[in-house]
Design an enzyme around this catalytic site. Structure first.
Site, mmCIF file in Angstrom:
data_model
loop_
_atom_site.group_PDB
_atom_site.id
_atom_site.type_symbol
_atom_site.label_atom_id
_atom_site.label_comp_id
_atom_site.label_asym_id
_atom_site.label_seq_id
_atom_site.Cartn_x
_atom_site.Cartn_y
_atom_site.Cartn_z
ATOM 1 N N ASP A 134 0.772 -1.226 0.091
ATOM 2 C CA ASP A 134 -0.031 -0.024 0.081
ATOM 3 C C ASP A 134 0.812 1.313 -0.007
ATOM 4 O O ASP A 134 1.900 1.605 0.808
ATOM 5 C CB ASP A 134 -0.940 -0.050 1.222
ATOM 6 C CG ASP A 134 -1.898 0.997 1.008
ATOM 7 O OD1 ASP A 134 -2.364 1.647 -0.035
ATOM 8 O OD2 ASP A 134 -2.464 1.481 2.173
ATOM 9 N N HIS A 141 -3.967 13.999 0.336
ATOM 10 C CA HIS A 141 -4.083 13.173 1.777
ATOM 11 C C HIS A 141 -3.153 13.181 2.661
ATOM 12 O O HIS A 141 -3.303 13.174 3.939
ATOM 13 C CB HIS A 141 -4.471 11.733 1.144
ATOM 14 C CG HIS A 141 -4.296 10.701 2.296
ATOM 15 N ND1 HIS A 141 -5.543 10.667 3.108
ATOM 16 C CD2 HIS A 141 -3.631 9.657 2.985
ATOM 17 C CE1 HIS A 141 -5.401 9.619 3.857
ATOM 18 N NE2 HIS A 141 -4.262 9.111 3.855
ATOM 19 N N ARG A 150 -0.044 16.620 12.958
ATOM 20 C CA ARG A 150 1.149 17.387 13.220
ATOM 21 C C ARG A 150 0.700 18.922 13.058
ATOM 22 O O ARG A 150 0.011 19.231 13.788
ATOM 23 C CB ARG A 150 2.567 17.245 12.290
ATOM 24 C CG ARG A 150 3.131 15.743 12.719
ATOM 25 C CD ARG A 150 4.324 15.553 11.883
ATOM 26 N NE ARG A 150 3.881 15.322 10.549
ATOM 27 C CZ ARG A 150 3.362 14.224 9.765
ATOM 28 N NH1 ARG A 150 3.315 13.134 10.661
ATOM 29 N NH2 ARG A 150 3.115 14.410 8.503
ATOM 30 N N ASP A 241 -9.260 0.184 1.581
ATOM 31 C CA ASP A 241 -8.273 0.067 2.357
ATOM 32 C C ASP A 241 -8.539 0.402 3.958
ATOM 33 O O ASP A 241 -8.455 1.414 4.302
ATOM 34 C CB ASP A 241 -6.998 0.623 2.213
ATOM 35 C CG ASP A 241 -5.880 0.119 3.156
ATOM 36 O OD1 ASP A 241 -5.779 -1.029 3.415
ATOM 37 O OD2 ASP A 241 -4.815 1.073 3.481
ATOM 38 N N TYR A 252 0.820 2.537 15.640
ATOM 39 C CA TYR A 252 1.489 2.667 14.509
ATOM 40 C C TYR A 252 3.247 3.070 14.808
ATOM 41 O O TYR A 252 4.160 2.952 13.808
ATOM 42 C CB TYR A 252 0.961 3.622 13.462
ATOM 43 C CG TYR A 252 1.289 5.028 13.863
ATOM 44 C CD1 TYR A 252 2.014 5.592 13.064
ATOM 45 C CD2 TYR A 252 0.591 5.646 14.839
ATOM 46 C CE1 TYR A 252 2.208 7.032 13.185
ATOM 47 C CE2 TYR A 252 0.753 6.951 14.927
ATOM 48 C CZ TYR A 252 1.515 7.706 14.302
ATOM 49 O OH TYR A 252 1.604 9.063 14.255
ATOM 50 N N LYS A 261 -4.971 -2.349 10.145
ATOM 51 C CA LYS A 261 -5.390 -2.241 8.724
ATOM 52 C C LYS A 261 -5.767 -3.746 8.476
ATOM 53 O O LYS A 261 -6.300 -3.780 7.214
ATOM 54 C CB LYS A 261 -4.083 -1.981 7.925
ATOM 55 C CG LYS A 261 -3.783 -0.498 8.414
ATOM 56 C CD LYS A 261 -4.536 0.609 7.086
ATOM 57 C CE LYS A 261 -3.888 1.821 7.261
ATOM 58 N NZ LYS A 261 -4.681 2.876 6.560
HETATM 59 CA CA CA Z 1 -4.034 2.899 2.669
#
Ligand code: CA
Length: 423
Positions: A134, A141, A150, A241, A252, A261
């Site tokens: 991916d 995005h 951030r 996804d 993460y 995911k």
């Molecule tokens: Ca993705």
């Protein structure tokens, strides 16, 4: 490039409804069954052409294929024959469906065996997907996510305009349109002052993506250049996804996506060949700073494909929540494939490469609820009056896509998946 089957003036003897995704210029491939064994099919209008039976009746002689390539539960055997073989096959199918050609058109006995109503069949996962990658290649995005997590002055990380950033996903949980799935559970930390908790994901999200499917690549140690990449790309499909934002947000660091995911990803049932999409090439954005030489490319390698996402809550009509376009990609497929293999990583037949969430510059073009709801700070009203910041149980998320010019419309069918309550 002059591909015979792309001629916009071709007409089929099979009736094609206006605005169909599947005119004679498309001919996408999938795997279907109709009370029998899964086999290779090609969509035409509201019908599916059964390539297994077509082969058995002798219409595919003088092609590079054998019966086992079509009497197969996945497209991989067919794809192993390579780009020229599948291009010739599509041209041959185009001939057989062409109004000017009587070969099949005048053989009603054969037609009754090779054409099946699409509404009567079951579509299957069309590939054995050995590896799923991916990417994260839409600038809007990446910028939006950077702003949300951030700040706007530091939204894109320093590597983003130098590398088509990506990660290796989970191929075993890729399922086909129409297969419902359960809301995931996991560890999350809703309150940063408190310890983590276990429970169902409350922040389930879609990601509007497109996937591309590869032919057999080169051996380990070799690379595929941007120039060569087209020869290794079979076609494209819609791709969702799914992302559990609360699980993802806690897990993460520092290695990236994992259980947020890998519970499910959905692909469309139809793979539209890159050949069929050639008329819809467009120029990509100017890439500044200049990319390293192995990422440079010549010609128009982006594609204009209109994309749409709708949410359909149980018992009411769908509401469109996003209209985006694949042309908004910063990095194109050629660059992604060149980058993926530049270190000698081997690419295999049937690998799935997803684009990353495709967001356009306008708010109605954002490709995930994370962006649409701006991290839960606003909601979208459904047609039954209920509000959505993320996806609720029993919601069906529907993705559609098509490329269009003044003569031809090439569609991808519908990618729909319903979220069932957690098990
Ligand atoms: Ca993705």
């Amino acid at each position: 490039m002059n591909i015979k089957a792309n001629d916009p003036n071709l007409k089929s003897w099979v009736s094609i409804p206006e605005n169909s995704d599947f005119p004679i210029q498309n001919l996408p491939f999938g795997i279907f069954s109709n009370g029998n064994s899964p086999r290779v099919g090609v969509a035409i209008g509201e019908e599916i052409l059964d390539l297994k039976v077509l082969f058995e009746l002798g219409f595919l002689e003088n092609t590079a294929f054998e019966i086992t390539d079509f009497d197969a539960a996945v497209l991989n055997p067919m794809l192993l024959k390579g780009k020229q073989a599948t291009r010739n096959l599509r041209n041959r199918l185009s001939d057989l469906l062409n109004k000017e050609n009587i070969e099949l058109q005048n053989n009603s006995e054969a037609i009754a065996q090779v054409l099946v109503k699409a509404k009567d069949v079951k579509m299957h996962l069309p590939l054995y997907i050995g590896d799923y990658t991916d990417f994260y290649s839409s600038e809007q995005h990446a910028y939006n996510v950077g702003c949300l997590f951030r700040d706007p002055n530091n939204a894109l990380l320093p590597n983003w305009k130098h590398i088509p950033v990506g990660y290796h996903g989970r191929s075993s949980s890729i399922v086909v349109s129409g297969e419902d799935f359960h809301r995931p559970k996991g560890q999350k930390r809703p309150n940063p002052e408190e310890p983590p908790v276990f429970g169902t994901s409350n922040l389930l999200d879609f990601e509007l993506e497109m996937g591309f499917v590869t032919y057999q690549g080169k051996p380990l140690g070799d690379s595929i250049s941007t120039e060569e990449a087209d020869d290794y790309i079979f076609g494209m499909c819609l791709f969702n996804d799914w992302s559990a934002r609360d699980i993802q947000g806690w897990e993460y660091v520092p290695l990236g996506p994992f259980l947020g995911k890998n519970f499910a990803s959905h692909m469309g049932a139809w793979i539209v060949t890159l050949d069929a999409l050639e008329p819809f090439r467009v120029a990509g954005p100017v890439q500044e700073p200049k990319v390293l030489p192995y990422l440079e490319y010549k010609g128009d390698k982006h594609l204009s494909i209109d994309l749409e996402v709708a949410i359909k809550p149980e018992g009411t009509t769908e509401k469109v929540v996003s209209n985006s376009n694949y042309k908004y990609m910063y990095w194109n497929m050629n660059q992604q494939l060149a980058h993926h293999s530049i270190n000698g990583c081997n690419i295999n037949c049937g690998d799935m490469m997803a684009s990353g969430t495709i967001s356009g510059p306008e708010e109605h073009e954002y490709g995930s609820m994370l962006e649409i709801s701006w991290k839960g700070s606003k909601s979208v009203t459904m047609n039954d009056g209920t509000e959505r910041k993320f996806i609720k149980d029993n919601d069906t998320v529907i993705m559609r896509g098509f490329a269009k010019n003044d003569k031809v419309r090439i569609g991808f069918g519908e990618l729909a998946a319903k979220v069932l309550p957690a098990k």
